[in-house]
Design an enzyme around this catalytic site. Structure first.
Site, PDB file in Angstrom:
ATOM      1  N   TYR A 164       0.825  -1.218   0.000  1.00  0.00           N
ATOM      2  CA  TYR A 164       0.000   0.000   0.000  1.00  0.00           C
ATOM      3  C   TYR A 164       0.864   1.275   0.000  1.00  0.00           C
ATOM      4  O   TYR A 164       0.348   2.367  -0.257  1.00  0.00           O
ATOM      5  CB  TYR A 164      -0.957   0.046   1.199  1.00  0.00           C
ATOM      6  CG  TYR A 164      -1.903  -1.135   1.323  1.00  0.00           C
ATOM      7  CD1 TYR A 164      -2.076  -2.038   0.269  1.00  0.00           C
ATOM      8  CD2 TYR A 164      -2.619  -1.354   2.492  1.00  0.00           C
ATOM      9  CE1 TYR A 164      -2.927  -3.125   0.401  1.00  0.00           C
ATOM     10  CE2 TYR A 164      -3.480  -2.439   2.617  1.00  0.00           C
ATOM     11  CZ  TYR A 164      -3.617  -3.325   1.567  1.00  0.00           C
ATOM     12  OH  TYR A 164      -4.462  -4.399   1.700  1.00  0.00           O
ATOM     13  N   HIS A 171       0.887 -11.781   1.915  1.00  0.00           N
ATOM     14  CA  HIS A 171      -0.202 -11.039   1.258  1.00  0.00           C
ATOM     15  C   HIS A 171      -0.990 -11.888   0.249  1.00  0.00           C
ATOM     16  O   HIS A 171      -2.216 -11.870   0.238  1.00  0.00           O
ATOM     17  CB  HIS A 171       0.367  -9.786   0.582  1.00  0.00           C
ATOM     18  CG  HIS A 171      -0.624  -8.695   0.387  1.00  0.00           C
ATOM     19  ND1 HIS A 171      -0.292  -7.363   0.452  1.00  0.00           N
ATOM     20  CD2 HIS A 171      -1.951  -8.721   0.126  1.00  0.00           C
ATOM     21  CE1 HIS A 171      -1.386  -6.632   0.240  1.00  0.00           C
ATOM     22  NE2 HIS A 171      -2.391  -7.434   0.038  1.00  0.00           N
TER      23      HIS A 171
HETATM   24  N1  LIG Z   1      -5.376  -8.961   1.783  1.00  0.00           N
HETATM   25  C1  LIG Z   1      -5.714  -8.453   0.623  1.00  0.00           C
HETATM   26  O1  LIG Z   1      -5.297  -8.926  -0.449  1.00  0.00           O
HETATM   27  C2  LIG Z   1      -6.641  -7.272   0.572  1.00  0.00           C
HETATM   28  C3  LIG Z   1      -7.292  -6.945  -0.634  1.00  0.00           C
HETATM   29  C4  LIG Z   1      -8.166  -5.870  -0.632  1.00  0.00           C
HETATM   30  C5  LIG Z   1      -8.365  -5.142   0.535  1.00  0.00           C
HETATM   31  N2  LIG Z   1      -7.696  -5.450   1.692  1.00  0.00           N
HETATM   32  C6  LIG Z   1      -7.889  -4.663   2.955  1.00  0.00           C
HETATM   33  O2  LIG Z   1      -9.281  -4.532   3.227  1.00  0.00           O
HETATM   34  C7  LIG Z   1      -9.629  -3.156   3.291  1.00  0.00           C
HETATM   35  C8  LIG Z   1     -11.038  -2.939   2.811  1.00  0.00           C
HETATM   36  O3  LIG Z   1     -11.242  -3.422   1.506  1.00  0.00           O
HETATM   37  P1  LIG Z   1     -11.476  -2.465   0.245  1.00  0.00           P
HETATM   38  O4  LIG Z   1     -10.790  -1.194   0.497  1.00  0.00           O
HETATM   39  O5  LIG Z   1     -11.119  -3.255  -0.954  1.00  0.00           O
HETATM   40  O6  LIG Z   1     -13.067  -2.321   0.168  1.00  0.00           O
HETATM   41  P2  LIG Z   1     -14.284  -1.869   1.111  1.00  0.00           P
HETATM   42  O7  LIG Z   1     -13.828  -1.480   2.464  1.00  0.00           O
HETATM   43  O8  LIG Z   1     -15.319  -2.933   0.983  1.00  0.00           O
HETATM   44  O9  LIG Z   1     -14.855  -0.608   0.326  1.00  0.00           O
HETATM   45  C9  LIG Z   1     -14.229   0.627   0.292  1.00  0.00           C
HETATM   46  C10 LIG Z   1     -15.117   1.527  -0.570  1.00  0.00           C
HETATM   47  O10 LIG Z   1     -16.403   1.655   0.055  1.00  0.00           O
HETATM   48  C11 LIG Z   1     -16.700   3.018   0.288  1.00  0.00           C
HETATM   49  N3  LIG Z   1     -17.308   3.140   1.616  1.00  0.00           N
HETATM   50  C12 LIG Z   1     -16.798   2.678   2.792  1.00  0.00           C
HETATM   51  N4  LIG Z   1     -17.628   2.988   3.808  1.00  0.00           N
HETATM   52  C13 LIG Z   1     -18.664   3.666   3.283  1.00  0.00           C
HETATM   53  C14 LIG Z   1     -19.834   4.251   3.828  1.00  0.00           C
HETATM   54  N5  LIG Z   1     -20.089   4.171   5.148  1.00  0.00           N
HETATM   55  N6  LIG Z   1     -20.701   4.881   2.981  1.00  0.00           N
HETATM   56  C15 LIG Z   1     -20.465   4.922   1.642  1.00  0.00           C
HETATM   57  N7  LIG Z   1     -19.368   4.390   1.060  1.00  0.00           N
HETATM   58  C16 LIG Z   1     -18.475   3.764   1.879  1.00  0.00           C
HETATM   59  C17 LIG Z   1     -15.387   3.761   0.231  1.00  0.00           C
HETATM   60  O11 LIG Z   1     -15.597   5.052  -0.296  1.00  0.00           O
HETATM   61  P3  LIG Z   1     -15.236   6.385   0.576  1.00  0.00           P
HETATM   62  O12 LIG Z   1     -13.756   6.444   0.645  1.00  0.00           O
HETATM   63  O13 LIG Z   1     -15.860   7.466  -0.220  1.00  0.00           O
HETATM   64  O14 LIG Z   1     -15.877   6.194   1.922  1.00  0.00           O
HETATM   65  C18 LIG Z   1     -14.571   2.913  -0.751  1.00  0.00           C
HETATM   66  O15 LIG Z   1     -14.836   3.304  -2.080  1.00  0.00           O
HETATM   67  C19 LIG Z   1      -8.545  -2.475   2.430  1.00  0.00           C
HETATM   68  O16 LIG Z   1      -8.476  -1.098   2.644  1.00  0.00           O
HETATM   69  C20 LIG Z   1      -7.330  -3.246   2.852  1.00  0.00           C
HETATM   70  O17 LIG Z   1      -6.871  -2.785   4.105  1.00  0.00           O
HETATM   71  C21 LIG Z   1      -6.857  -6.524   1.715  1.00  0.00           C
END
Ligand SMILES: NC(=O)c1ccc[n+]([C@@H]2O[C@H](COP(=O)([O-])OP(=O)(O)OC[C@H]3O[C@@H](n4cnc5c(N)ncnc54)[C@H](OP(=O)(O)O)[C@@H]3O)[C@@H](O)[C@H]2O)c1
Length: 274
Positions: free
Chosen positions: A47, A104
């Site tokens: 990241y 990862h």
């Molecule tokens: N291990 C892995 O390979 C892996 C892969 C992917 C992700 N991850 C981890 O998991 C975390 C979360 O996954 P992600 O970032 O892919 O997806 P997520 O948390 O499911 O979704 C993030 C998206 O949802 C929106 N959002 C979040 N809360 C909201 C709310 N209350 N109202 C409206 N929109 C909302 C955000 O927009 P806004 O910014 O506008 O709120 C953003 O566009 C990552 O940040 C990372 O730390 C790990």
């Protein structure tokens, strides 16, 4: 705050994800998350924001032992020696040892035995408090557990209402491990879901809060939503004053569909469970 317990260790059930938050916004959002009560932060070497995440933790005023900090090693550092070096660099950038160090993504080009030996050594050398895996389907969970002398606490995988993780959950539970759900609000897709909206209206909650509650109400599941906005980060934390009924839980489980997976990078995704 609820906790997930795995191998005698307690992990806050709701964490704050930082993927796609560049340095400055990661620092600001992690500072805000800690201020409003998050006690679990998720980052990764990939990241590019470990230094800013570490800075936000250091200046937060929250005692370090109250925070659960996870980071992840990128698969190009999975050889013995490389992995420990990469883990040391994370400690340097974070200014603290992480509580949890994850692999990862699986890397079929390096023998898992070698990577597990290096990960175990990283723990014994004090480069992390605990270790675990990410993006492992059930076969790779089994293999990883068999090759690790130290307990593996979690498998961090995509888990949201449109994707069943039944096989992974069963394997994790058999091995006393927990699941950390990434992309828990399906990268924003749940916010227009009619079923989740309807259930939420009954509880005075939005569809994202319903999805997050559904996750953390499952045994051994934690979730790490990400947001770049204060109001969203705050709303996502506001899920501890209501509970979903068994019928509502079942209705959300029924949203899973075969094409529900969102994160499936060509080139390094493993063979997922069907
Ligand atoms: N291990 C892995 O390979 C892996 C892969 C992917 C992700 N991850 C981890 O998991 C975390 C979360 O996954 P992600 O970032 O892919 O997806 P997520 O948390 O499911 O979704 C993030 C998206 O949802 C929106 N959002 C979040 N809360 C909201 C709310 N209350 N109202 C409206 N929109 C909302 C955000 O927009 P806004 O910014 O506008 O709120 C953003 O566009 C990552 O940040 C990372 O730390 C790990």
């Amino acid at each position: 705050m609820l906790y997930v317990e795995t191998h005698g260790i307690r992990i806050p059930a709701l964490g704050f994800g930082t993927f796609r938050l560049d340095g400055r916004s990661a620092e600001r959002m992690v500072a805000y998350a800690l201020e409003i009560g998050y006690r679990h932060i998720d980052t990764a070497q990939m990241y590019g924001n470990e230094a800013e995440v570490g800075a936000a933790i250091a200046s937060s005023g929250v005692p370090r032992e109250e925070i659960w900090l996870t980071t992840k090693i990128w698969p190009d550092s999975f050889r013995h020696g490389d992995l420990q070096r990469a883990a040391g660099q994370s400690v340097h950038r974070l200014r603290t040892e992480p509580d949890l160090l994850l692999l990862h993504w699986p890397n079929p080009d390096v023998p898992l035995r070698e990577t597990m030996r290096a990960l175990n050594e990283a723990k014994r050398q004090g480069l992390t408090r605990h270790i675990g895996i990410s993006n492992c389907p059930s076969a790779l969970i089994r293999e990883s557990v068999a090759l690790s002398e130290e307990p593996l606490l979690v498998d961090q995988v995509e888990y949201q209402p449109y994707l069943s993780q039944r096989a992974v959950l069963e394997e994790l539970r058999r091995n006393g491990m927990a699941l950390t759900a990434y992309s828990p609000v399906a990268q924003g897709k749940v916010f227009s879901d009619r079923t989740l909206t309807r259930i939420g209206e009954r509880h005075g909650k939005n569809p994202g809060q319903v999805a997050l509650r559904w996750l953390i109400q499952q045994d051994g599941v934690s979730a790490i939503p990400r947001s770049s906005r204060d109001a969203h980060a705050k709303a996502n934390l506001d899920i501890f004053d209501f509970a979903l009924s068994a019928a509502e839980m079942a209705e959300i489980f029924a949203l899973a569909r075969p094409d529900g997976r969102l994160v499936n990078p060509a080139g390094f995704a493993p063979n997922w469970d069907r």
